[in-house]
Design an enzyme around this catalytic site. Structure first.
Site, short mmCIF file in Angstrom:
data_model
loop_
_atom_site.label_atom_id
_atom_site.label_comp_id
_atom_site.label_asym_id
_atom_site.label_seq_id
_atom_site.Cartn_x
_atom_site.Cartn_y
_atom_site.Cartn_z
N GLU A 164 0.82 -1.21 0.00
CA GLU A 164 0.00 0.00 0.00
C GLU A 164 0.86 1.26 0.00
O GLU A 164 0.52 2.25 -0.64
CB GLU A 164 -0.92 0.02 1.22
CG GLU A 164 -2.02 -1.00 1.20
CD GLU A 164 -2.86 -0.93 2.45
OE1 GLU A 164 -4.02 -0.48 2.35
OE2 GLU A 164 -2.37 -1.31 3.53
N TYR A 168 -11.11 28.38 2.10
CA TYR A 168 -11.14 26.96 1.74
C TYR A 168 -9.95 26.55 0.89
O TYR A 168 -9.62 25.38 0.81
CB TYR A 168 -12.47 26.55 1.12
CG TYR A 168 -12.95 27.36 -0.05
CD1 TYR A 168 -12.43 27.17 -1.33
CD2 TYR A 168 -13.94 28.32 0.12
CE1 TYR A 168 -12.89 27.91 -2.41
CE2 TYR A 168 -14.41 29.06 -0.96
CZ TYR A 168 -13.88 28.85 -2.22
OH TYR A 168 -14.33 29.58 -3.28
N LEU A 196 -5.30 5.84 8.76
CA LEU A 196 -6.01 7.05 8.34
C LEU A 196 -6.30 7.95 9.54
O LEU A 196 -6.32 9.17 9.41
CB LEU A 196 -7.30 6.67 7.64
CG LEU A 196 -7.15 5.85 6.35
CD1 LEU A 196 -8.52 5.56 5.75
CD2 LEU A 196 -6.26 6.57 5.36
N GLU A 197 -6.51 7.36 10.69
CA GLU A 197 -6.75 8.14 11.90
C GLU A 197 -5.58 9.08 12.20
O GLU A 197 -5.77 10.21 12.63
CB GLU A 197 -6.99 7.21 13.10
CG GLU A 197 -8.25 6.40 13.02
CD GLU A 197 -8.10 5.06 12.27
OE1 GLU A 197 -8.98 4.21 12.44
OE2 GLU A 197 -7.11 4.88 11.51
N LYS A 249 -10.71 5.74 2.06
CA LYS A 249 -9.83 5.01 1.15
C LYS A 249 -10.74 4.32 0.14
O LYS A 249 -11.60 3.52 0.50
CB LYS A 249 -9.00 3.98 1.91
CG LYS A 249 -8.02 3.22 1.05
CD LYS A 249 -7.20 2.26 1.88
CE LYS A 249 -5.75 2.59 1.68
NZ LYS A 249 -4.89 1.74 2.50
#
Length: 118
Positions: free
Chosen positions: A21, A53, A71-72, A98
């Site tokens: 990955e 933004y 991801l956290e 993901k």
């Protein structure tokens, strides 16, 4: 109090626990919601009175470019920068998805959601 949403920022990044990955990489979608006082901007029509933004998008892209296993972890880094760099933001929520995760099944995406506030 108002909300600014930046939805489905598309990023190609190298996150994951599996070695392949981090080598191959994959597609991600990131959505940011921030709460901030927006009445002044509504009256003044000046960028300096709101949450930019473009700045939110830049933070997401920069942090997503740094590989992580979870991801956290990436989401927390993004939230920390938002609260650190944008003083008008009172609260933020981040969704990191993901796309087509390698989990041996027909899954469109997996998503984590983190929130932070001052």
């Amino acid at each position: 109090m108002g909300k600014v949403l930046v939805e489905n920022i598309r990023v190609y990044a190298h996150h994951g626990c599996l070695p392949e990955e981090t080598v191959i990489g994959s597609d991600y979608l990131v959505s940011v919601t921030v709460w901030a006082p927006l009445k002044k901007a509504a009256k003044s029509d000046r960028l300096k009175d709101t949450v930019d933004y473009v700045h939110l998008n830049a933070i997401v892209k920069e942090e997503m470019a740094i590989p992580a296993k979870l991801l956290e972890h990436v989401a927390k880094r993004i939230l920390d920068r938002i609260l650190g760099e944008l003083p008008t933001v009172k609260k933020a929520q981040l969704l990191v998805s993901k796309v087509n995760p390698p989990i041996n099944g027909d899954v469109e995406k997996v998503t984590i959601v983190l929130k932070a506030k001052r």
